[in-house]
Write an enzyme that holds these catalytic residues in place. Structure first.
Site, PDB file in Angstrom:
ATOM      1  N   GLU A  34      65.701  54.881 -15.604  1.00 24.53           N
ATOM      2  CA  GLU A  34      67.089  55.124 -16.000  1.00 24.53           C
ATOM      3  C   GLU A  34      67.166  55.917 -17.301  1.00 24.53           C
ATOM      4  O   GLU A  34      68.011  56.791 -17.452  1.00 24.53           O
ATOM      5  CB  GLU A  34      67.854  53.791 -16.154  1.00 24.53           C
ATOM      6  CG  GLU A  34      68.153  53.112 -14.833  1.00 24.53           C
ATOM      7  CD  GLU A  34      69.024  53.962 -13.912  1.00 24.53           C
ATOM      8  OE1 GLU A  34      69.815  54.775 -14.418  1.00 24.53           O
ATOM      9  OE2 GLU A  34      68.901  53.834 -12.681  1.00 24.53           O
ATOM     10  N   LEU A  77      61.307  67.126 -22.271  1.00 23.87           N
ATOM     11  CA  LEU A  77      62.397  66.429 -21.579  1.00 23.87           C
ATOM     12  C   LEU A  77      63.697  66.469 -22.383  1.00 23.87           C
ATOM     13  O   LEU A  77      64.777  66.274 -21.838  1.00 23.87           O
ATOM     14  CB  LEU A  77      61.957  64.975 -21.339  1.00 23.87           C
ATOM     15  CG  LEU A  77      62.533  64.201 -20.171  1.00 23.87           C
ATOM     16  CD1 LEU A  77      62.499  64.989 -18.890  1.00 23.87           C
ATOM     17  CD2 LEU A  77      61.759  62.903 -19.991  1.00 23.87           C
ATOM     18  N   GLY A  78      63.588  66.749 -23.679  1.00 20.98           N
ATOM     19  CA  GLY A  78      64.795  66.837 -24.516  1.00 20.98           C
ATOM     20  C   GLY A  78      65.371  65.472 -24.873  1.00 20.98           C
ATOM     21  O   GLY A  78      64.863  64.443 -24.425  1.00 20.98           O
ATOM     22  N   TYR A 117      76.160  51.358 -19.030  1.00 21.10           N
ATOM     23  CA  TYR A 117      75.704  51.847 -17.732  1.00 21.10           C
ATOM     24  C   TYR A 117      74.269  51.362 -17.436  1.00 21.10           C
ATOM     25  O   TYR A 117      73.990  50.799 -16.377  1.00 21.10           O
ATOM     26  CB  TYR A 117      75.779  53.394 -17.668  1.00 21.10           C
ATOM     27  CG  TYR A 117      74.887  53.915 -16.603  1.00 21.10           C
ATOM     28  CD1 TYR A 117      75.280  53.809 -15.273  1.00 21.10           C
ATOM     29  CD2 TYR A 117      73.608  54.388 -16.884  1.00 21.10           C
ATOM     30  CE1 TYR A 117      74.427  54.187 -14.252  1.00 21.10           C
ATOM     31  CE2 TYR A 117      72.749  54.761 -15.882  1.00 21.10           C
ATOM     32  CZ  TYR A 117      73.163  54.665 -14.565  1.00 21.10           C
ATOM     33  OH  TYR A 117      72.313  55.009 -13.568  1.00 21.10           O
ATOM     34  N   ASP A 135      78.558  55.725 -13.921  1.00 12.78           N
ATOM     35  CA  ASP A 135      78.042  56.950 -14.546  1.00 12.78           C
ATOM     36  C   ASP A 135      78.919  58.117 -14.082  1.00 12.78           C
ATOM     37  O   ASP A 135      79.928  57.905 -13.409  1.00 12.78           O
ATOM     38  CB  ASP A 135      76.556  57.172 -14.189  1.00 12.78           C
ATOM     39  CG  ASP A 135      76.345  57.527 -12.729  1.00 12.78           C
ATOM     40  OD1 ASP A 135      77.306  57.381 -11.926  1.00 12.78           O
ATOM     41  OD2 ASP A 135      75.238  57.961 -12.370  1.00 12.78           O
ATOM     42  N   CYS A 189      79.355  63.641  -2.803  1.00 12.93           N
ATOM     43  CA  CYS A 189      80.599  63.996  -3.503  1.00 12.93           C
ATOM     44  C   CYS A 189      80.226  64.797  -4.749  1.00 12.93           C
ATOM     45  O   CYS A 189      80.378  64.353  -5.877  1.00 12.93           O
ATOM     46  CB  CYS A 189      81.372  62.725  -3.873  1.00 12.93           C
ATOM     47  SG  CYS A 189      83.027  63.085  -4.477  1.00 12.93           S
ATOM     48  N   CYS A 199      81.717  63.247   4.966  1.00  9.69           N
ATOM     49  CA  CYS A 199      81.677  62.133   4.014  1.00  9.69           C
ATOM     50  C   CYS A 199      82.150  60.831   4.667  1.00  9.69           C
ATOM     51  O   CYS A 199      83.149  60.821   5.383  1.00  9.69           O
ATOM     52  CB  CYS A 199      82.554  62.464   2.813  1.00  9.69           C
ATOM     53  SG  CYS A 199      82.628  61.121   1.620  1.00  9.69           S
TER      54      CYS A 199
HETATM   55  S1  SF4 Z   1      85.896  62.965   1.004  1.00  4.29           S
HETATM   56 FE1  SF4 Z   1      84.030  62.237   0.101  1.00  4.29          FE
HETATM   57  S2  SF4 Z   1      83.030  64.073  -0.685  1.00  4.29           S
HETATM   58 FE2  SF4 Z   1      85.179  64.562  -0.335  1.00  4.29          FE
HETATM   59  S3  SF4 Z   1      86.148  64.191  -2.292  1.00  4.29           S
HETATM   60 FE3  SF4 Z   1      86.393  62.340  -1.083  1.00  4.29          FE
HETATM   61  S4  SF4 Z   1      84.657  61.079  -1.672  1.00  4.29           S
HETATM   62 FE4  SF4 Z   1      84.209  63.140  -2.365  1.00  4.29          FE
END
Ligand code: SF4
Length: 352
Positions: A34, A77-78, A117, A135, A189, A199
């Site tokens: 992580e 890696l910074g 997180y 995140d 997404c 999706c």
């Molecule tokens: S449909 Fe899925 S990929 Fe498209 S904006 Fe909504 S969550 Fe994101």
């Protein structure tokens, strides 16, 4: 809510990437992955994760390591504060928790370099505690699916998104739920032009149904970038060079570079050669210029560095005039010291 979780978990089982830190419940390895993955792409982080896990297979191994060795392994890696915090936290876990990673969210969160997180990620992935991870990927999925317009970088936004994420989490399967929502954000997404037609959330997604995918999530502030102008002075005498340890509270703390003259604004080579610093440091000592590099542009998250490297021949040893934080070393041993990506690039270009 169960509906949301079921959909993403089902999708995750079919689509997840095969990543080495997903095969373990070892909190130390999860923590390591992580921290490496903050601000780092997965393909680049993988190589570093493997190197660290091999060199330091447990928190005790990392605690015992020499600091220079940790920094050297991190090189390239910074965001080096991550490596310093990793090392400091490994020592705390060894001393205060007998080398066993704490399993309670509050204890994990109290450790140096671990924010909300990362604490939620470790608590859920390693110990199956129902703490939702939030995140950048999760912010994006939630803002789009639920049509939330509160800026994600505002305190109100943070509160809202955390609350929603914690309502959505599958309390019986927090590890896989968290992995699933993060993975969905990372590979499905995406920030730009996600393929919503495939999706699993497209039937319940606000942004998709309202054609507002590109507008969400909302950010309040634009980050300001500062321009900085570095002139590195690479002094040579008898096969030796001077390198400087960066000890000030600034970028690249504890890494090595060369004695540096930073200017407020961009100067041409001629202007720089007339600056007081140059005259005091170089001209007065009768040093001669061996070469000057082209400008190197190096971009950090909030700074743009424009660097020039001046290779200088010194007729006499330069021990007395270099900063107190500098070391005189044989040119070849520069590779034993941890340096920034910018310096590494210069060394490669010059075949050091
Ligand atoms: S449909 Fe899925 S990929 Fe498209 S904006 Fe909504 S969550 Fe994101």
């Amino acid at each position: 809510m169960k509906h949301f979780s079921n959909k993403i978990i089902h999708w995750y089982q079919q689509n997840k990437r095969d990543l080495p830190w997903r095969d373990t419940k070892d909190a130390y390895l999860i923590w390591l992955s992580e921290i490496i993955l903050q601000q780092t792409r997965v393909d680049q982080g993988m190589e570093y994760y493997r190197k660290f896990a091999k060199e330091f297979p447990s928190v005790k191994h990392l605690a015992k390591a020499d600091n220079e060795k940790v920094m050297k392994l991190w090189q390239g890696l910074g965001y080096y504060s991550r490596a310093r915090n990793l090392h400091a936290t490994a020592k705390i876990i060894t001393d205060n928790y007998k080398g066993k990673f704490p399993s309670e969210y509050a204890d994990i969160l109290s450790l140096k370099g671990i924010g909300e997180y990362t604490a939620a990620a470790i608590a859920s992935f390693a110990f199956d505690k129902p703490h939702a991870v939030v995140d950048g990927n999760v912010y994006r999925v939630l803002a789009r699916v639920f049509g939330i317009e509160t800026p994600i970088d505002s305190s109100q936004g943070k509160k809202e998104f955390y609350q929603l994420a914690n309502e959505l989490i599958d309390k019986k399967n927090p590890a896989i739920h968290n992995q699933a929502i993060m993975e969905l954000g990372a590979i499905q997404c995406k920030p730009v032009n996600p393929d919503c037609s495939v999706c699993p959330l497209n039937t319940i997604c606000f942004a998709y149904s309202k054609k507002r995918v590109s507008e969400l999530p909302v950010k309040a502030k634009k980050t300001k970038t500062r321009n900085r102008f570095f002139n590195y002075i690479v002094l040579h005498h008898n096969g030796n060079i001077a390198i400087n340890k960066r000890v000030e509270k600034d970028i690249w703390i504890n890494l090595y570079d060369f004695p540096l003259i930073e200017t407020e604004k961009e100067l041409t080579e001629e202007q720089f050669l007339r600056s007081t610093e140059w005259i005091e440091f170089i001209e007065k000592n009768k040093y001669t210029i061996r070469s000057v590099s082209a400008n190197y542009k190096h971009i950090l998250s909030h700074q743009k560095i424009y660097a020039r490297f001046w290779e200088i021949d010194c007729p006499k040893p330069f021990d007395k005039i270099i900063p107190k934080t500098a070391l005189v070393i044989n040119k070849k041993s520069i590779h034993d010291h941890a340096v920034s990506r910018l310096i590494e690039k210069y060394l490669q270009d010059r075949n050091y």
